[in-house]
Design a protein around this motif. Structure first.
Motif, PDB file in Angstrom:
ATOM      1  N   THR A   1     -17.859  63.671  43.784  1.00 43.82           N
ATOM      2  CA  THR A   1     -16.556  64.366  42.562  1.00 43.82           C
ATOM      3  C   THR A   1     -16.613  62.608  41.648  1.00 43.82           C
ATOM      4  OG1 THR A   1     -14.342  64.728  42.390  1.00 43.82           O
ATOM      5  CG2 THR A   1     -15.129  62.744  43.636  1.00 43.82           C
ATOM      6  N   VAL A   2     -16.162  62.985  40.308  1.00 45.04           N
ATOM      7  CA  VAL A   2     -15.827  61.880  39.598  1.00 45.04           C
ATOM      8  C   VAL A   2     -14.104  62.797  38.990  1.00 45.04           C
ATOM      9  CG1 VAL A   2     -17.814  61.792  38.223  1.00 45.04           C
ATOM     10  CG2 VAL A   2     -16.257  63.431  37.221  1.00 45.04           C
ATOM     11  N   GLU A   3     -13.630  62.981  39.914  1.00 42.52           N
ATOM     12  CA  GLU A   3     -11.945  63.538  40.008  1.00 42.52           C
ATOM     13  C   GLU A   3     -12.050  64.878  38.976  1.00 42.52           C
ATOM     14  OE1 GLU A   3      -7.603  64.098  40.065  1.00 42.52           O
ATOM     15  OE2 GLU A   3      -9.254  65.186  41.166  1.00 42.52           O
ATOM     16  N   SER A   4     -11.262  64.374  37.452  1.00 38.17           N
ATOM     17  CA  SER A   4     -10.971  65.337  36.388  1.00 38.17           C
ATOM     18  C   SER A   4     -12.233  66.043  35.918  1.00 38.17           C
ATOM     19  CB  SER A   4      -9.928  64.643  36.315  1.00 38.17           C
ATOM     20  OG  SER A   4      -8.852  64.790  36.265  1.00 38.17           O
ATOM     21  N   ALA A   5     -12.138  67.050  34.748  1.00 42.12           N
ATOM     22  CA  ALA A   5     -14.056  66.894  34.392  1.00 42.12           C
ATOM     23  C   ALA A   5     -13.810  65.912  33.377  1.00 42.12           C
ATOM     24  CB  ALA A   5     -13.194  68.875  33.821  1.00 42.12           C
ATOM     25  N   PHE A   6     -15.428  65.751  33.997  1.00 34.28           N
ATOM     26  CA  PHE A   6     -16.031  64.408  33.304  1.00 34.28           C
ATOM     27  C   PHE A   6     -15.339  63.261  33.204  1.00 34.28           C
ATOM     28  CE2 PHE A   6     -15.853  68.376  30.142  1.00 34.28           C
ATOM     29  CZ  PHE A   6     -17.764  67.929  30.088  1.00 34.28           C
TER      30      PHE A   6
ATOM     31  N   VAL B   1      -9.091  54.699  37.059  1.00 28.28           N
ATOM     32  CA  VAL B   1     -11.314  54.377  37.827  1.00 28.28           C
ATOM     33  C   VAL B   1     -10.712  53.138  38.824  1.00 28.28           C
ATOM     34  CG1 VAL B   1     -13.144  53.319  36.698  1.00 28.28           C
ATOM     35  CG2 VAL B   1     -11.426  54.046  35.100  1.00 28.28           C
ATOM     36  N   GLY B   2     -11.358  54.203  39.854  1.00 30.26           N
ATOM     37  CA  GLY B   2     -11.781  53.244  41.066  1.00 30.26           C
ATOM     38  C   GLY B   2     -13.087  53.521  41.194  1.00 30.26           C
ATOM     39  N   VAL B   3     -13.026  51.238  42.001  1.00 27.90           N
ATOM     40  CA  VAL B   3     -14.390  51.520  42.352  1.00 27.90           C
ATOM     41  C   VAL B   3     -15.774  52.546  42.335  1.00 27.90           C
ATOM     42  CG1 VAL B   3     -15.895  50.024  42.985  1.00 27.90           C
ATOM     43  CG2 VAL B   3     -13.531  49.147  42.983  1.00 27.90           C
ATOM     44  N   PRO B   4     -16.766  52.011  41.236  1.00 25.02           N
ATOM     45  CA  PRO B   4     -17.577  53.382  41.792  1.00 25.02           C
ATOM     46  C   PRO B   4     -18.123  53.248  43.644  1.00 25.02           C
ATOM     47  CG  PRO B   4     -17.314  52.488  39.625  1.00 25.02           C
ATOM     48  CD  PRO B   4     -16.630  52.408  40.537  1.00 25.02           C
ATOM     49  N   ALA B   5     -18.812  54.279  43.651  1.00 27.16           N
ATOM     50  CA  ALA B   5     -19.225  54.452  45.383  1.00 27.16           C
ATOM     51  C   ALA B   5     -20.773  54.952  45.361  1.00 27.16           C
ATOM     52  CB  ALA B   5     -18.307  54.803  46.093  1.00 27.16           C
ATOM     53  N   MET B   6     -21.406  55.602  44.738  1.00 29.06           N
ATOM     54  CA  MET B   6     -22.433  56.926  44.227  1.00 29.06           C
ATOM     55  C   MET B   6     -23.382  55.719  44.891  1.00 29.06           C
ATOM     56  SD  MET B   6     -21.674  60.131  45.406  1.00 29.06           S
ATOM     57  CE  MET B   6     -23.013  60.173  45.782  1.00 29.06           C
TER      58      MET B   6
ATOM     59  N   ASN C   1     -11.826  58.984  37.098  1.00 27.60           N
ATOM     60  CA  ASN C   1     -10.378  58.760  37.717  1.00 27.60           C
ATOM     61  C   ASN C   1      -9.624  59.320  39.149  1.00 27.60           C
ATOM     62  OD1 ASN C   1     -10.865  61.790  37.090  1.00 27.60           O
ATOM     63  ND2 ASN C   1      -8.927  61.771  37.015  1.00 27.60           N
ATOM     64  N   GLU C   2     -10.705  58.544  39.840  1.00 27.48           N
ATOM     65  CA  GLU C   2     -10.409  59.319  41.233  1.00 27.48           C
ATOM     66  C   GLU C   2      -8.986  58.291  41.097  1.00 27.48           C
ATOM     67  OE1 GLU C   2     -11.597  61.732  43.312  1.00 27.48           O
ATOM     68  OE2 GLU C   2     -13.092  60.975  42.604  1.00 27.48           O
ATOM     69  N   LEU C   3      -8.159  57.690  41.280  1.00 24.85           N
ATOM     70  CA  LEU C   3      -6.983  56.975  41.548  1.00 24.85           C
ATOM     71  C   LEU C   3      -6.482  57.847  41.223  1.00 24.85           C
ATOM     72  CD1 LEU C   3      -7.822  53.082  40.810  1.00 24.85           C
ATOM     73  CD2 LEU C   3      -8.206  54.132  42.757  1.00 24.85           C
ATOM     74  N   THR C   4      -6.014  59.000  40.344  1.00 27.51           N
ATOM     75  CA  THR C   4      -5.201  59.630  40.472  1.00 27.51           C
ATOM     76  C   THR C   4      -4.889  60.650  41.680  1.00 27.51           C
ATOM     77  OG1 THR C   4      -6.507  60.888  38.743  1.00 27.51           O
ATOM     78  CG2 THR C   4      -4.942  59.933  37.916  1.00 27.51           C
ATOM     79  N   ASP C   5      -5.243  60.269  42.940  1.00 20.16           N
ATOM     80  CA  ASP C   5      -5.913  61.584  43.721  1.00 20.16           C
ATOM     81  C   ASP C   5      -4.878  60.565  44.542  1.00 20.16           C
ATOM     82  OD1 ASP C   5      -7.422  63.342  43.273  1.00 20.16           O
ATOM     83  OD2 ASP C   5      -9.199  62.817  44.457  1.00 20.16           O
ATOM     84  N   PHE C   6      -4.396  59.171  44.707  1.00 19.14           N
ATOM     85  CA  PHE C   6      -2.849  58.772  45.584  1.00 19.14           C
ATOM     86  C   PHE C   6      -1.437  59.713  44.419  1.00 19.14           C
ATOM     87  CE2 PHE C   6      -5.784  54.693  45.019  1.00 19.14           C
ATOM     88  CZ  PHE C   6      -5.555  54.247  47.029  1.00 19.14           C
ATOM     89  N   SER C   7      -0.679  59.329  45.112  1.00 17.09           N
ATOM     90  CA  SER C   7       0.391  60.202  44.654  1.00 17.09           C
ATOM     91  C   SER C   7       1.230  59.086  43.619  1.00 17.09           C
ATOM     92  CB  SER C   7       1.208  59.509  45.815  1.00 17.09           C
ATOM     93  OG  SER C   7       2.398  60.222  45.351  1.00 17.09           O
TER      94      SER C   7
END
Length: 598
Positions: free
Chosen positions: A432-437, A151-156, A450-456
């Motif tokens: 986005t929220v990254e993956s589904a749900f 979980v990344g710090v939400p931005a919206m 679950n945006e931090l999974t966009d990191f390597s």
């Protein structure tokens, strides 16, 4: 540059009749077909008044209507974008929401200026490159996705407030009313939402039906919400009401912040986010990056977005890869597009990360001299494309050795909206929220990302750090490509973008080439088969017209082709056609493009 290298109305790539169908998903704001009275744009002291109409294109008709309502009341593109997205967070929670983030590109017509608002989620301050390592091993994707560490710090909410403070016209509270009313009264579950909730493979991977809070909302009595069910969300209504009354501090501090931290720090694999991380979040303003291609200029978001680099690389490499003599055959066009993608993806995977943390050679990668040299490296067919070295080509010294190679996958829990308002302003926003749900963790009526999974997840390759490795406060690399195009006079020509994980790059390039190079309408370009060429394999969407033919053609040429179905693009595009607007919405999702009635 000719904007129609190949006239598809008489070429083998033709998908349908060239005359656009004027309906809710491909509608023209043509002054000859007025419906009702709308707000007249005021005459600007510096520029002539915009007279080409207004349009909203987004992933759900109810969200589009919310945006049109705000425009009809005198609001502008930013106001409408907030209203649209607040509704999407309710009716399309699988794709985005206030628990996620976005990149917004805003065009101010009167000032003739572009601004990029980077609302990408950030890693907690305590994160480091070992975020997704456990006992020295890289966590599998599903385990990482459903963990608190993702979980990344939400931005919206902060993005809403920053954009509105800078550019908004309507009253702040008013832009949330359509979503509040819909959450209070209830919304009808669509086939796409219902289908994802009942997808057994997805249910097995995510914890949405295991977590007590999300299970009660999405799986009442243990069963997924059925299509057509009317589902209310009073907690979401209350969250938006507080946001409308007290601004973003109602989200980032106090009870809501504490609820977010409680969810993130719960098992499995708790995250390290703190209330201070939430309080410290800020949107970053970044200059748009534009590439000049003879008569047109393509502009998008800079790193950590991949949009500006990849869209300009693909468009430039495509034109450099076409045969210079004779008529173009379908094979020529497909090969040029595929090779342009492969080279651009290879460079993007190697060099792009958060430019506040790593050196990203953005301008070098889209430099015409580098594109000339890079295009000469095409024709790989069944080989694996490698990153180029713009430093060496441009005489600045080799730079390829700065980073290890990164092939991080990004999953398609994302949405895109395109808006042009009655004043001539425009928004292209991918959220986005990254993956589904997202992360499956629900707080006060919305899902966390679950945006931090966009990191390597693997931070080093051959013990060399990759550009997109995790770090405290860092923003993960994104494929999101909210894009605008300007013509030879500097006038707005096109607004486009898409969801789709790392395939976003390919999806958006299809609309740019389709409209600008192949002579198609917005809708015809969107309807073309998706072709995704990242790495050795070329994915081709075969369950749409022309798809199987394109797959066979590329396979016969020697490419390793993966035939794909169920592509997850969600393209929403608006094209300025002289005195009116032409819109297109992706039939692969449930959106529409609709003009503001005149």
């Amino acid at each position: 540059m000719k904007l129609t290298h190949i006239a598809l109305c008489a070429a083998p790539l033709l998908l349908a009749a060239c005359a656009p169908t004027v309906n809710e998903t491909n509608q023209s704001a043509d002054p000859e077909t007025p419906e009702t009275e709308t707000v007249e744009p005021a005459e600007s002291a510096g520029r002539p008044a915009w007279t080409k109409g207004a349009m909203v294109a987004a992933a759900d008709p109810r969200a589009v209507e919310a945006g049109l309502k705000i425009l009809g009341e005198g609001g502008n593109a930013v106001d409408a974008a907030i209203a649209v997205h607040a509704v999407l967070g309710l009716v399309e929670p699988q794709s985005s929401g206030i628990g996620g983030g976005a990149f917004m590109v805003y065009y101010d017509y009167e000032a003739d200026e572009l601004t990029v608002l980077d609302g990408r989620e950030t890693a907690p301050a305590a994160a480091d490159e070992n975020l997704f390592l456990q006992d020295g091993e890289v966590l599998p994707y599903v385990a990482a996705w459903q963990s608190g560490r993702s979980v990344g710090v939400p931005a919206m909410p902060r993005l809403y407030a920053t954009a509105h403070e800078m550019f908004g016209k309507a009253e702040w509270a008013s832009v949330f009313q359509p979503a509040i009313e819909l959450a209070t009264d209830g919304f009808e579950v669509t086939p796409r939402l219902g289908g994802l909730l009942s997808n057994e493979r997805l249910r097995a991977a995510m914890r949405l039906d295991d977590d007590p809070v999300s299970a009660a909302y999405f799986y009442p009595d243990g069963k997924p919400l059925a299509v057509g069910t009317v589902r209310d969300n009073p907690e979401y209504a209350a969250t938006l009401t507080a946001l409308a009354k007290d601004g973003p501090d109602s989200f980032y501090t106090g009870a809501n912040a504490e609820a977010i931290i409680a969810a993130v720090t719960a098992e499995p694999l708790p995250g390290a986010m703190t209330v201070q991380d939430l309080a410290d979040y800020r949107v970053k303003l970044r200059p748009a990056v534009c590439g000049q291609h003879d008569e047109i200029r393509i502009c998008s978001a800079p790193p950590p977005s991949s949009g500006a680099i990849t869209q300009n690389m693909i468009f430039g490499l495509y034109n450099r890869s076409l045969p210079s003599d004779g008529d173009l055959a379908e094979e020529d066009v497909l090969m040029a597009w595929v090779e342009a993608q492969r080279l651009a993806y290879a460079d993007r995977d190697h060099y792009v990360g958060d430019a506040d943390y790593v050196k990203v050679p953005t301008e070098d990668l889209i430099d015409p001299a580098y594109l000339d040299a890079r295009a000469a490296q095409g024709g790989l067919l069944d080989g694996t494309p490698q990153p180029g070295d713009p430093g060496e080509v441009l005489g600045r010294g080799p730079m390829i050795g700065m980073w290890g190679r990164d092939m991080t996958d990004e999953t398609p829990g994302t949405t895109h909206l395109s808006i042009i308002d009655q004043y001539g302003n425009a928004v292209s926003m991918t959220a986005t929220v990254e993956s589904a749900f997202g992360n499956s963790r629900m707080v006060n009526g919305y899902l966390l990302n679950n945006e931090l999974t966009d990191f390597s997840r693997e931070p080093r390759v051959n013990n060399q750090i990759v550009a997109n490795a995790p770090a405290g406060g860092k923003r993960p690399r994104s494929s999101m490509s909210p894009t605008m195009v300007f013509d030879e006079n500097g006038d707005l020509l096109m607004v486009t973008g898409s969801p789709g994980g790392n395939s976003i790059v390919a999806y958006v390039s299809k609309t740019l080439l389709g409209v600008l190079e192949w002579g198609l309408t917005a809708q015809e370009a969107i309807n073309l088969p998706n072709v995704i060429a990242r790495g050795r394999t070329v994915g081709v969407e075969i369950d749409v017209p022309k798809g199987q033919q394109w797959a066979d053609t590329l396979s016969a040429m020697g490419y390793v082709v993966e035939e794909r179905t169920g592509e997850n693009s969600g393209l929403h595009t608006i094209v300025v056609r002289g005195s009116y607007l032409e819109g297109g919405a992706d039939p692969r999702r449930e959106g529409v493009a609709k003009a503001l009635a005149e």
